[in-house]
Write a protein that holds these residues in place. Structure first.
Motif, mmCIF file in Angstrom:
data_model
loop_
_atom_site.group_PDB
_atom_site.id
_atom_site.type_symbol
_atom_site.label_atom_id
_atom_site.label_comp_id
_atom_site.label_asym_id
_atom_site.label_seq_id
_atom_site.Cartn_x
_atom_site.Cartn_y
_atom_site.Cartn_z
ATOM 1 N N LYS A 51 -4.801 -0.945 2.226
ATOM 2 C CA LYS A 51 -4.514 -0.118 1.036
ATOM 3 C C LYS A 51 -3.194 -0.524 0.391
ATOM 4 C CE LYS A 51 -8.015 0.805 1.930
ATOM 5 N NZ LYS A 51 -8.980 0.658 3.042
ATOM 6 N N THR A 52 -2.280 -1.095 1.175
ATOM 7 C CA THR A 52 -1.047 -1.635 0.571
ATOM 8 C C THR A 52 -1.422 -2.815 -0.332
ATOM 9 O OG1 THR A 52 0.096 -0.995 2.587
ATOM 10 C CG2 THR A 52 1.290 -2.444 1.105
ATOM 11 N N TYR A 53 -2.346 -3.656 0.127
ATOM 12 C CA TYR A 53 -2.818 -4.764 -0.722
ATOM 13 C C TYR A 53 -3.601 -4.221 -1.928
ATOM 14 C CZ TYR A 53 -1.626 -8.368 2.800
ATOM 15 O OH TYR A 53 -0.974 -9.221 3.661
ATOM 16 N N CYS A 54 -4.449 -3.203 -1.671
ATOM 17 C CA CYS A 54 -5.243 -2.623 -2.785
ATOM 18 C C CYS A 54 -4.313 -2.099 -3.882
ATOM 19 C CB CYS A 54 -6.088 -1.441 -2.300
ATOM 20 S SG CYS A 54 -7.550 -1.902 -1.395
ATOM 21 N N ALA A 55 -3.192 -1.478 -3.470
ATOM 22 C CA ALA A 55 -2.277 -0.895 -4.461
ATOM 23 C C ALA A 55 -1.736 -1.987 -5.377
ATOM 24 C CB ALA A 55 -1.141 -0.155 -3.754
ATOM 25 N N SER A 56 -1.398 -3.159 -4.794
ATOM 26 C CA SER A 56 -0.889 -4.265 -5.624
ATOM 27 C C SER A 56 -1.999 -4.828 -6.505
ATOM 28 C CB SER A 56 -0.316 -5.384 -4.746
ATOM 29 O OG SER A 56 0.866 -4.929 -4.134
ATOM 30 N N ALA A 57 -3.214 -4.928 -5.942
ATOM 31 C CA ALA A 57 -4.342 -5.457 -6.734
ATOM 32 C C ALA A 57 -4.617 -4.539 -7.927
ATOM 33 C CB ALA A 57 -5.581 -5.576 -5.848
ATOM 34 N N GLU A 58 -4.562 -3.235 -7.677
ATOM 35 C CA GLU A 58 -4.841 -2.260 -8.742
ATOM 36 C C GLU A 58 -3.802 -2.365 -9.862
ATOM 37 O OE1 GLU A 58 -4.798 1.798 -7.366
ATOM 38 O OE2 GLU A 58 -4.976 2.591 -9.390
ATOM 39 N N LEU A 59 -2.534 -2.435 -9.444
ATOM 40 C CA LEU A 59 -1.466 -2.505 -10.439
ATOM 41 C C LEU A 59 -1.559 -3.803 -11.233
ATOM 42 C CD1 LEU A 59 1.028 -1.227 -11.680
ATOM 43 C CD2 LEU A 59 2.404 -2.220 -9.863
ATOM 44 N N LEU A 60 -1.868 -4.886 -10.528
ATOM 45 C CA LEU A 60 -2.006 -6.188 -11.189
ATOM 46 C C LEU A 60 -3.102 -6.131 -12.255
ATOM 47 C CD1 LEU A 60 -0.719 -8.998 -10.799
ATOM 48 C CD2 LEU A 60 -2.540 -9.527 -9.192
ATOM 49 N N MET A 61 -4.235 -5.515 -11.879
ATOM 50 C CA MET A 61 -5.350 -5.422 -12.834
ATOM 51 C C MET A 61 -4.955 -4.556 -14.027
ATOM 52 S SD MET A 61 -8.813 -5.413 -10.517
ATOM 53 C CE MET A 61 -8.398 -4.434 -9.129
#
Ligand code: FAD
Length: 464
Positions: A51-61
């Motif tokens: 979920k730490t990776y998901c948070a960065s992926a979400e923000l990037l998108m």
């Protein structure tokens, strides 16, 4: 000297450490045995790092779509700094592990750091390096969890062919990745990695991704992954996966062949238990999970089990729930498990959250259902946030009117599903919540509308 504890818990994951704290708060003398790091799979190799990776992926998108919010990016495309993200992830995990250690200490739980062997007759042997201790219990909780499963014919070498633990240890992104398995873990990694710029190929043997979720949810996630450039192959098998110079050669039975730098096997989880063979033969089922009754008792008196090791929904919050039920029963209460309202979330964008029975599952079970639907495209807050992809579906039993399940697909679905969880758990009907006032503007108003839609009464929807 051997100390006897009221309760000994083996495994410091979400089932074990929460159970130990719960038992200590109830006044028991408790020992917790953990062979690796406190927090278990969820904290060290599962929920929190992903979920730490998901948070960065979400923000990037979001940043890449900033123009939709009338924000100019000056023509610079934001990219991930993966080594910095790796450090961030380690920081989040370490802080939480330390937090659990403090909780264990603060609740006066004796922590044994070593590998437990379940010896029976009220004893557990703990080995740590050359030292060996014997821990005696009145009651024992087995919360030893699970580990990644393999796939027949594919050798996970932890170098080119990885499992979910290995991929979370990578300090550099691969240029390309084959993901084998289109369930929750495979799909979450597909979204993370493709958002980070990795060329992702996803192979699933079943006819669709996220096969246990509502088919409309699966369609939305599939389309989003395709838009991110993921090459999705459902109803497909791997014919060949072979190490070659510079990576892996892949051949699929749909005639596609390509080369990738790494592969990830995301094919489910298998149970973990270190016990004497005669104990195992008493308490395990033919798939290696511990058999328990509705009070989480095993076939051996005074031994209980909780979490992934008992199978069923392999989720951290279900493990935590199990742990508390088992401890309550050890302490003389009479609590039975009820898994009819365990929420599940897929942390893609949009998120998919579900609870209870899906429409398809209820129909498969021969139930007569009425369904209410609301598309978030008609919701004001979803529009303001440029997050209009998704829906809420509520499933009710036609005869009783009771809400028996629901699916939410949208931004923050994970935060919204609890309302439906409560309705399913309490056996509520639409009439019970007709007067509920939803804050405006929120995407969660869509839940109210979907519930009203069961009776054809959704306000922001035409027709009945
Ligand atoms: P575990 O967390 O596996 O803990 C068991 C512990 O027992 C481990 O620490 C292990 O070292 C210890 N142990 C085992 N044998 C011994 C022994 N002999 N002696 C001493 N110690 C022992 N779930 C969610 O709800 N949400 C998510 O978003 C989510 N994401 C996930 C992502 C990934 C990539 C993975 C792999 C899993 C994810 N999960 C998620 C599932 C979740 O991690 C598990 O359901 C949860 O950790 C199960 O908890 P547990 O306590 O039963 O077992």
């Amino acid at each position: 000297m051997v100390t006897q504890y009221d309760i000994v818990v083996v495994g410091g994951g979400p089932a074990g450490y929460t159970a130990a704290i719960y038992a200590a708060k109830k006044g028991s003398k408790v020992a917790l045995i953990e062979k690796d790091r406190l927090g278990g799979t969820c904290l060290n190799r599962g929920c929190i790092p992903t979920k730490t990776y998901c948070a960065s992926a979400e923000l990037l998108m979001k940043m890449r779509g900033a123009e939709a919010f009338a924000i100019k990016d000056g023509g610079v495309r934001p990219e991930i700094d993966f080594s910095a993200l790796y450090e961030r992830k380690e920081g989040v995990v370490n802080k939480q592990v330390e937090g659990i250690r403090q909780l264990i200490k603060g609740n006066k739980i004796e922590l044994f750091e070593g590998e437990a062997l379940i010896d029976g007759n009220g004893k557990v042997i703990v080995e740590c390096g050359d030292s060996r201790s014997v821990v005696e219990y009145r009651k024992l909780l087995l919360a030893t969890g699970s580990m990644p499963a393999g796939i027949r014919g594919i050798d996970i070498d932890h170098r080119l062919i990885l499992d979910s633990t290995d991929i979370l240890s990578l300090k550099n992104l691969p240029s390309s990745l084959l993901i084998i398995g289109g369930g929750v873990i495979g799909v979450e990694f597909a979204m993370i990695m493709s958002a980070f710029g990795v060329r992702v190929y996803l192979v699933e043997i079943l006819k669709r991704l996220l096969s246990t979720e509502d088919s409309m949810a699966s369609r939305i996630v599939t389309n989003r992954l395709k838009n991110l450039g993921v090459d999705i192959n459902v109803d497909t098998k791997i014919e060949e996966l072979k190490a070659i110079e510079g990576g892996l050669k892949v051949e699929l039975n749909n005639k596609k062949s390509f080369v990738v730098e790494k592969a990830l096997v995301a094919a489910g989880r298998i149970p973990v238990l270190n016990a004497r063979d005669d104990i195992k033969s008493h308490i395990l089922n033919d798939r290696g999970f511990i058999k328990v009754d509705s009070h989480l008792r095993t076939a051996i008196p005074d031994i209980y089990a909780a979490g992934d090791i008992v199978g069923g929904m392999m989720l951290a919050h279900k493990a935590h729930y199990d742990g508390e039920i088992a401890i309550s029963n050890m302490l003389g209460e009479n609590r039975e498990v009820d898994y009819s309202a365990v929420p599940a979330v897929v942390y893609t964008q949009p998120e998919v959250a579900s609870v209870g029975l899906s429409e398809e599952k209820a129909k498969e079970m021969g139930m007569d259902v009425k369904v209410g639907r609301f598309f978030v495209a008609s919701n004001g807050m979803a529009m303001a946030r440029n997050a209009t992809e998704g829906f809420v579906k509520i499933v009710s039993e036609k005869s009783s009117g009771k809400i028996i399940g629901g699916t939410v697909v949208c931004e923050s679905a994970s935060e919204m599903i609890t309302t439906i969880t409560m309705a399913v758990r309490e056996g509520l009907e639409f009439e019970d919540i007709e007067d509920l006032i939803w804050p405006h503007p929120t995407i969660s108003e869509s839940i109210g509308e979907a519930m009203r839609d069961i009776k054809g009464m959704a306000i922001h929807k035409v027709g009945i």
